[in-house]
Enzyme design. Structure first.
Site, PDB file in Angstrom:
ATOM      1  CG  HIS A 274       9.631 -53.604  -0.066  1.00  0.00           C
ATOM      2  ND1 HIS A 274      10.460 -53.451  -1.143  1.00  0.00           N
ATOM      3  CD2 HIS A 274      10.118 -54.618   0.680  1.00  0.00           C
ATOM      4  CE1 HIS A 274      11.409 -54.367  -1.067  1.00  0.00           C
ATOM      5  NE2 HIS A 274      11.236 -55.084   0.026  1.00  0.00           N
TER       6      HIS A 274
ATOM      7  CE1 TYR B 155       6.029 -49.658  -5.491  1.00  0.00           C
ATOM      8  CE2 TYR B 155       5.866 -48.859  -7.747  1.00  0.00           C
ATOM      9  CZ  TYR B 155       6.132 -49.877  -6.852  1.00  0.00           C
ATOM     10  OH  TYR B 155       6.517 -51.116  -7.311  1.00  0.00           O
TER      11      TYR B 155
HETATM   12  C1  DQA Z   1       9.202 -51.663  -4.029  1.00  0.00           C
HETATM   13  C2  DQA Z   1       8.606 -52.996  -4.399  1.00  0.00           C
HETATM   14  C3  DQA Z   1       9.381 -53.687  -5.491  1.00  0.00           C
HETATM   15  O1  DQA Z   1       8.779 -54.915  -5.837  1.00  0.00           O
HETATM   16  C4  DQA Z   1       9.412 -52.813  -6.712  1.00  0.00           C
HETATM   17  O2  DQA Z   1      10.204 -53.408  -7.723  1.00  0.00           O
HETATM   18  C5  DQA Z   1       9.867 -51.435  -6.432  1.00  0.00           C
HETATM   19  C6  DQA Z   1       9.366 -50.767  -5.228  1.00  0.00           C
HETATM   20  C7  DQA Z   1       8.353 -50.896  -3.000  1.00  0.00           C
HETATM   21  O3  DQA Z   1       8.895 -49.979  -2.387  1.00  0.00           O
HETATM   22  O4  DQA Z   1       7.193 -51.195  -2.820  1.00  0.00           O
HETATM   23  O5  DQA Z   1      10.578 -50.832  -7.210  1.00  0.00           O
HETATM   24  O6  DQA Z   1      10.473 -51.894  -3.464  1.00  0.00           O
END
Ligand code: DQA
Length: 323
Positions: A279, A201
């Site tokens: 995401h 992330y």
């Molecule tokens: C997310 C992707 C989701 O699968 C994960 O549970 C997250 C972050 C993303 O921003 O890539 O918490 O939403």
């Protein structure tokens, strides 16, 4: 900083409350009366605060409330007490997110309103010449109102409807009237961005990401409000609030709720506000359970795998006229 609050200033008896409620109703904006907030916070009426603790205590409370309401996220109509203008910091705070209107009334009409509406903290009906004292206050404050406002509204002999009409016309012409408000919702575990799984992330914190989004919003001329919660129910409450406050678009990263939350999906479908799912990571390149979003089918689109840039692209999309 987008200026989409409508702020009313002026002397006591200017009709700020009546007019403010009317404007908030017409524009479906939140309504904030700083005097009412002060009374609520202090648990006593303003005349009582003046009598018990004196004017300087009241002014400190007023400054605190004004700085608080000026920072609230959703666009609002804000009416201030007549003396709020005495503190320059109050006006600076209100100007950051608001267009300020001074309701300019002739003295005779103000006097009549004040007499009709009953006791006020600085109006002593039993004093020998209350009008002279109040008139000298007005003479002292009028230049301050003029200096602090973006627009003087000449109210002489006019009805609240006519005054509201002029304010709305001006507000419509000014940037606040055209500006869209987009809510950016960060769901579960996104408060831990910058700490959790940084190889997936990235290392920016949520506050840093939000600052970048805010800068971009300023560049493209939209207002942005942020919300983060780890609770599904709170996210749903906020989505419903977006409907009540007439937010124009929603950018949502529901986190892991993306893959499971029919409740968030229903909330988005229920408010029918155009929404874009974002995401940070490319969910299609990861574990199988992440490839399915139950939320995306009620969104106008999904952006994933582009890190924080995804939020800015979503803002671009939502500020265009959506089909
Ligand atoms: C997310 C992707 C989701 O699968 C994960 O549970 C997250 C972050 C993303 O921003 O890539 O918490 O939403």
């Amino acid at each position: 900083m987008p200026k989409n609050n409508i702020v009313l200033i002026g002397f006591m008896g200017s009709g700020k409350t009546t007019l403010g409620k009317m404007l908030a109703d017409k524009k479906s904006m939140a309504w904030i009366d700083t005097d009412a907030e002060i009374e609520e916070r202090a648990g006593m009426t303003i005349p009582h605060i003046f009598a018990e603790y004196g004017e300087s205590y009241f002014r400190r409370l007023e400054a605190y409330i004004i700085s608080d309401v000026s920072e609230r996220a959703l666009p609002a109509v804000i009416a201030t007490g007549g003396g709020a203008v005495l503190n320059r910091a109050n006006m600076d705070a209100l100007a950051r997110k608001g267009r300020i209107y001074y309701l300019d009334w002739p003295w005779e009409e103000l006097c009549q309103h004040i007499r009709e509406s009953g006791p006020r903290p600085l109006w002593d009906f039993d004093a020998p010449d209350p009008e002279a004292r109040i008139q000298s206050l007005l003479v002292q404050r009028a230049p301050l109102y003029r200096r602090a406002c973006d627009q003087v509204i000449d109210c002489a002999g006019r009805t609240p409807d006519a005054i509201a009409g002029e304010i709305l016309e001006d507000y419509g012409r000014a940037e606040g009237g055209h500006m869209k408000t987009i809510a950016v919702i960060h769901g579960v575990n996104l408060n831990f961005i910058g700490i959790r799984e940084t190889s997936v992330y990235g290392s920016q914190t949520l506050a840093e990401i939000n600052r970048g989004i805010e800068r971009h919003a300023e560049e493209i001329g939209c207002a942005v409000v942020f919300f983060q919660s780890n609770s599904e129910g709170e996210i749903i409450d906020f989505i419903q609030k977006c409907w009540q406050e007439r937010v124009d678009g929603i950018v949502i990263n529901p986190g892991a709720h993306t893959h499971t939350s029919y409740a968030i999906r229903d909330a988005l479908a229920g408010v029918s506000i155009p929404a874009v799912e974002v995401h940070l990571s490319n969910i299609h390149k990861r574990e199988a359970f992440r490839r399915r979003s139950v939320v995306a089918p009620v969104c106008v689109g999904q952006i994933c795998g582009l890190g924080p840039l995804g939020y800015c692209l979503a803002l671009n999309a939502l500020t265009k006229d959506m089909p």
